[in-house]
Design an enzyme around this catalytic site. Structure first.
Site, short mmCIF file in Angstrom:
data_model
loop_
_atom_site.label_atom_id
_atom_site.label_comp_id
_atom_site.label_asym_id
_atom_site.label_seq_id
_atom_site.Cartn_x
_atom_site.Cartn_y
_atom_site.Cartn_z
N HIS A 247 -8.71 -14.20 -9.97
CA HIS A 247 -9.77 -13.81 -10.85
C HIS A 247 -10.41 -13.58 -11.30
CE1 HIS A 247 -7.57 -18.21 -11.62
NE2 HIS A 247 -8.55 -18.74 -10.28
N ASP B 185 -1.20 -19.64 -6.11
CA ASP B 185 -1.90 -20.17 -6.41
C ASP B 185 -1.45 -20.64 -8.24
OD1 ASP B 185 -4.69 -20.46 -7.77
OD2 ASP B 185 -5.35 -19.92 -5.98
N HIS C 190 -4.21 -21.81 -10.36
CA HIS C 190 -4.98 -21.15 -11.17
C HIS C 190 -3.33 -19.71 -11.50
CE1 HIS C 190 -6.41 -23.88 -9.74
NE2 HIS C 190 -7.17 -24.34 -11.16
N ASP D 197 -3.15 -24.61 -4.56
CA ASP D 197 -3.37 -25.65 -4.60
C ASP D 197 -2.09 -26.85 -5.28
OD1 ASP D 197 -3.66 -23.02 -6.01
OD2 ASP D 197 -6.05 -23.54 -6.72
#
Length: 470
Positions: free
Chosen positions: A165, A202, A204, A293
């Protein structure tokens, strides 16, 4: 810049004779407990136990002794500069001091205990965060260089804080430096690697990584993530985001639009999108942003990927770039689930083939032929429609009545001729019916095995329940 990086690297590595003689068939493993000192509120999902739980699992399963331990090191300034400007580096480094950010006149005093949220409401820092971030970035760079130079066949960098991120100028989403992005840049500048695939599984979207490479045609960024039509953090990564300028077509986003998707959706995305595009791109090195995740039981992801799914994706990616693959930990917040998934990933890196003996899972070939869920199929169809403008090796088999692109593996089992018009129409044959029945049987087998695996995973996870976040 490349010469500076090379000279500085030689003074930092201190590679001994045993290290330098590493066989190219060896799997590297990197971990440093100093990264556990980066710590925030006890309820925060990105916590030290993520790393220690995975490492404990590796030790318990005898995997550490099967790998070549690679010493972790600090990332160098020149390596960081390949992605991050001085202003960003200074912000990270200043977290180690009790001073006012941007005030050059304020005295610098080493921070005491405790944490704060310098970079927003989700990303904490403490007195040890800058040091941990240097180790995380340096660890991924070190592992990547060793694989790129042929000292190792592949490697697993067990690091934190995560990185995908973080943009070039902004820390966010638990991430301080973009570890994988820095490693990719350094591999190109120092080791002479040309084309690199970054595969991000991931849950996200790796908005930072995409932003760093969105104009760069030498790095193909592919992300499979939950999107929920732009409402799931970080609210980016729509299928229409394909890169800009010379990099158009080199960002591939596979945005799932609801919770609950699992192995068969990820497998179908790999078979119809990821692998065809990756093979056409022909990467010289594969970097995996391995967030876990999307694993079943994660408190943030809400998805259903099992260790079989992660093993499948890893085994698929090892078919690329001569098997030169580096895995770097990103997210994942259920301690039992991330330990299972990381174990499955490392076992495949070590050469074990599906089905892995330590897990209940279908063979690679069986999982490969399963069909996606309806929402998974819708996402895959959308992505294929977008990406067929840039990649001509995507599987083309059928169109639906609206002209939307479909691969035969994506067709629902009950599709009728007025719903789907094949490019080369032919009458139904006995072999077609047998194929359909076999496919349905495969799906049923996968369902049974998934339920059995679920029971095993839940049993393992229950032993870790006392460590779960509130």
């Amino acid at each position: 810049m490349a010469n500076d990086l090379s000279s500085e690297l030689e003074t930092k590595l201190h590679v001994n004779e045993e290290d330098s003689s590493a066989s190219s068939s060896v799997t590297g493993l990197l971990y440093d407990k100093a990264m556990l000192k980066h710590e925030g509120p006890s309820s925060h999902p990105e916590r030290p136990a993520r790393l220690s739980s995975i490492w404990q699992r590796f030790e318990e399963q005898g995997l550490v002794n099967r790998c070549k331990r690679i010493p972790c090191r600090d990332v160098t300034q020149d390596e960081l500069h390949s992605v991050h400007p001085d202003s960003h580096i200074e912000k990270i480094e200043e977290t180690a001091w009790d001073t006012v950010l941007g005030d050059d006149t304020a005295p610098k005093v080493p921070r005491g205990k405790g944490h704060r949220f310098t970079f927003g409401t989700d990303t904490y820092d403490n007195a040890h965060s800058a040091a941990a971030a240097r180790l995380a970035a340096g660890g991924v760079v070190e592992m990547t260089l060793r694989v790129a130079r042929g000292e190792l066949q592949n490697g697993y960098a067990l690091v934190r804080p995560p990185g995908h991120h973080a943009s070039s100028t902004c820390a966010s989403g638990f991430c301080l430096y973009n570890n994988v992005a820095v490693a990719a840049k350094v591999a190109q500048q120092v080791a002479g690697v040309g084309k690199i695939l970054i595969l991000d599984w991931d849950v996200h979207h790796g908005n930072g990584t995409q932003a760093i490479f969105e104009e760069d045609p030498s790095v193909l960024y592919i992300s499979l993530h939950r999107h929920d039509k732009g409402t799931f953090y970080p609210c980016s990564g729509a299928a229409s985001e394909c890169g800009t300028g010379a990099g158009q077509g080199f960002s591939v986003n596979i945005p799932w639009n609801q919770r609950g998707l699992g192995d068969r959706d990820y497998v179908c995305a790999f078979e119809s999108i990821v692998m065809p595009i990756a093979r056409q791109f022909k990467p010289e090195l594969v970097l995996i942003s391995a967030g876990y995740d999307a694993a079943r039981g994660d408190p943030l992801g809400g998805m259903e990927v099992t260790p079989a799914g992660y093993a499948y994706m890893t085994q698929s990616l090892m078919q690329l770039a001569g098997g030169r693959v580096v895995v770097a930990l990103e997210g994942g917040y259920n301690l039992g689930a991330i330990s299972d998934a990381a174990e499955a990933t490392l076992r495949v890196l070590l050469g074990e083939l599906m089905p892995l003996s330590s897990f209940r899972m279908p063979p690679f070939e069986i999982l490969q032929k399963s069909k996606p869920t309806k929402p998974g199929r819708e996402t895959i169809t959308t992505v294929l429609n977008v990406q067929k403008r840039f990649w001509n090796d995507l599987p083309v088999a059928a169109y639906d009545r609206t002209g939307s692109y479909l691969d035969s593996a994506l067709l629902p089992p009950d599709s009728s001729e007025d719903e789907v018009h094949l490019r080369s129409p032919s009458s139904s044959s006995v072999s077609d019916q047998v194929s359909d029945q076999r496919s349905e049987s495969i799906d049923s087998s996968v369902d049974v095995l998934a339920k059995e695996l679920d029971a095993v995973s839940l049993d393992r996870a229950s032993k870790e329940s006392s460590h779960e976040p509130n």
